[in-house]
Design a protein around this motif. Structure first.
Motif, PDB file in Angstrom:
ATOM      1  N   UNK A   1      42.635 -66.080  95.981  1.00  0.00           N
ATOM      2  CA  UNK A   1      41.547 -65.686  95.099  1.00  0.00           C
ATOM      3  C   UNK A   1      42.017 -64.531  94.227  1.00  0.00           C
ATOM      4  N   UNK A   2      41.544 -64.514  92.994  1.00  0.00           N
ATOM      5  CA  UNK A   2      41.766 -63.358  92.132  1.00  0.00           C
ATOM      6  C   UNK A   2      40.673 -62.353  92.473  1.00  0.00           C
ATOM      7  N   UNK A   3      41.009 -61.349  93.276  1.00  0.00           N
ATOM      8  CA  UNK A   3      40.036 -60.337  93.698  1.00  0.00           C
ATOM      9  C   UNK A   3      40.040 -59.130  92.770  1.00  0.00           C
ATOM     10  N   UNK A   4      40.768 -59.218  91.680  1.00  0.00           N
ATOM     11  CA  UNK A   4      40.843 -58.119  90.720  1.00  0.00           C
ATOM     12  C   UNK A   4      39.737 -58.171  89.697  1.00  0.00           C
ATOM     13  N   UNK A   5      39.902 -57.380  88.659  1.00  0.00           N
ATOM     14  CA  UNK A   5      38.876 -57.226  87.626  1.00  0.00           C
ATOM     15  C   UNK A   5      39.223 -57.923  86.319  1.00  0.00           C
ATOM     16  N   UNK A   6      40.433 -58.472  86.204  1.00  0.00           N
ATOM     17  CA  UNK A   6      40.846 -59.151  84.977  1.00  0.00           C
ATOM     18  C   UNK A   6      41.439 -60.512  85.306  1.00  0.00           C
ATOM     19  N   UNK A   7      41.658 -61.315  84.286  1.00  0.00           N
ATOM     20  CA  UNK A   7      42.178 -62.670  84.451  1.00  0.00           C
ATOM     21  C   UNK A   7      43.605 -62.647  84.980  1.00  0.00           C
TER      22      UNK A   7
ATOM     23  N   UNK B   1      43.695 -49.219  92.367  1.00  0.00           N
ATOM     24  CA  UNK B   1      44.255 -50.374  93.049  1.00  0.00           C
ATOM     25  C   UNK B   1      43.575 -51.657  92.585  1.00  0.00           C
ATOM     26  N   UNK B   2      42.291 -51.639  92.249  1.00  0.00           N
ATOM     27  CA  UNK B   2      41.544 -52.827  91.876  1.00  0.00           C
ATOM     28  C   UNK B   2      41.552 -53.085  90.365  1.00  0.00           C
ATOM     29  N   UNK B   3      42.026 -52.165  89.553  1.00  0.00           N
ATOM     30  CA  UNK B   3      42.032 -52.364  88.111  1.00  0.00           C
ATOM     31  C   UNK B   3      43.056 -53.436  87.746  1.00  0.00           C
ATOM     32  N   UNK B   4      42.613 -54.481  87.048  1.00  0.00           N
ATOM     33  CA  UNK B   4      43.495 -55.570  86.663  1.00  0.00           C
ATOM     34  C   UNK B   4      43.388 -56.733  87.631  1.00  0.00           C
ATOM     35  N   UNK B   5      44.147 -57.802  87.369  1.00  0.00           N
ATOM     36  CA  UNK B   5      44.111 -58.957  88.264  1.00  0.00           C
ATOM     37  C   UNK B   5      44.803 -58.648  89.590  1.00  0.00           C
ATOM     38  N   UNK B   6      44.305 -59.256  90.660  1.00  0.00           N
ATOM     39  CA  UNK B   6      44.924 -59.052  91.972  1.00  0.00           C
ATOM     40  C   UNK B   6      44.811 -60.340  92.772  1.00  0.00           C
ATOM     41  N   UNK B   7      45.937 -60.805  93.283  1.00  0.00           N
ATOM     42  CA  UNK B   7      45.976 -62.050  94.038  1.00  0.00           C
ATOM     43  C   UNK B   7      45.877 -61.736  95.533  1.00  0.00           C
ATOM     44  N   UNK B   8      44.967 -62.440  96.216  1.00  0.00           N
ATOM     45  CA  UNK B   8      44.784 -62.253  97.662  1.00  0.00           C
ATOM     46  C   UNK B   8      44.826 -63.627  98.325  1.00  0.00           C
ATOM     47  N   UNK B   9      45.817 -63.833  99.187  1.00  0.00           N
ATOM     48  CA  UNK B   9      45.973 -65.109  99.874  1.00  0.00           C
ATOM     49  C   UNK B   9      45.141 -65.143 101.142  1.00  0.00           C
TER      50      UNK B   9
ATOM     51  N   UNK C   1      43.223 -67.641  85.822  1.00  0.00           N
ATOM     52  CA  UNK C   1      42.277 -67.615  86.932  1.00  0.00           C
ATOM     53  C   UNK C   1      41.398 -66.384  86.767  1.00  0.00           C
ATOM     54  N   UNK C   2      40.128 -66.613  86.561  1.00  0.00           N
ATOM     55  CA  UNK C   2      39.178 -65.533  86.297  1.00  0.00           C
ATOM     56  C   UNK C   2      38.935 -64.696  87.553  1.00  0.00           C
ATOM     57  N   UNK C   3      38.466 -63.454  87.384  1.00  0.00           N
ATOM     58  CA  UNK C   3      38.120 -62.646  88.552  1.00  0.00           C
ATOM     59  C   UNK C   3      37.098 -63.380  89.427  1.00  0.00           C
ATOM     60  N   UNK C   4      37.349 -63.380  90.730  1.00  0.00           N
ATOM     61  CA  UNK C   4      36.462 -64.053  91.671  1.00  0.00           C
ATOM     62  C   UNK C   4      36.744 -65.538  91.852  1.00  0.00           C
ATOM     63  N   UNK C   5      37.590 -66.099  90.990  1.00  0.00           N
ATOM     64  CA  UNK C   5      37.904 -67.527  91.070  1.00  0.00           C
ATOM     65  C   UNK C   5      38.978 -67.781  92.125  1.00  0.00           C
TER      66      UNK C   5
END
Length: 138
Positions: free
Chosen positions: A57-63, A26-34, A85-89
């Motif tokens: 926030x991009x809570x995933x592992x990729x851009x 579920x976390x592999x790749x970019x993930x958008x969390x509002x 948007x980088x991971x964690x950004x």
């Protein structure tokens, strides 16, 4: 009795391993969390323009790359980041709603198209549009 205990214990081990695997996938790749997926403006008057900023926030592992933000009509205009948007950004999507020609309760869904594992995220704005103020119609 031993067989039953071994069966139950083995079932828990298998279930736990599958649950961990599902979380990793579920976390592999970019993930958008509002921060919020719905915003209510409350009552506004016909002809008012209102805006809201949806932070995410991009809570995933990729851009994360947002390729488009779609609305159902021209009365709702989005502005979104064009840069990756980088991971964690964190970043934001600004939505402006023009109530001209509308009346009553209105719900607008904004669809965010991206390369995320959840590629079609949605946020919603809701408002109740009252008739123009008496002073505005004179």
């Amino acid at each position: 009795m031993k067989t039953l205990i071994v069966f139950v214990f083995g079932s828990f081990l298998i279930y736990g391993a599958m649950a961990q695997e599902a979380q990793v996938e579920q976390k592999a790749g970019p993930e958008i969390a509002f921060a919020e997926e719905k915003f209510e403006f409350g009552d506004i008057y016909q002809g008012d323009k209102v805006e809201h900023v949806f932070k995410f926030e991009n809570v995933g592992t990729e851009t994360l790359v947002i390729t488009n933000v779609q609305t159902t009509c021209g009365c709702t205009v989005p502005a979104w980041p064009r840069d990756p948007i980088a991971p964690g950004q964190e970043s934001e999507i600004k939505v402006v709603f023009n109530s001209a020609g509308k009346i009553g309760r209105v719900t607008k869904v904004i669809t965010i198209v991206s390369n995320a594992v959840n590629p079609n995220s949605k946020v919603t704005i809701v408002t109740n549009i009252l008739p123009k103020k008496e002073s505005d119609s004179q």
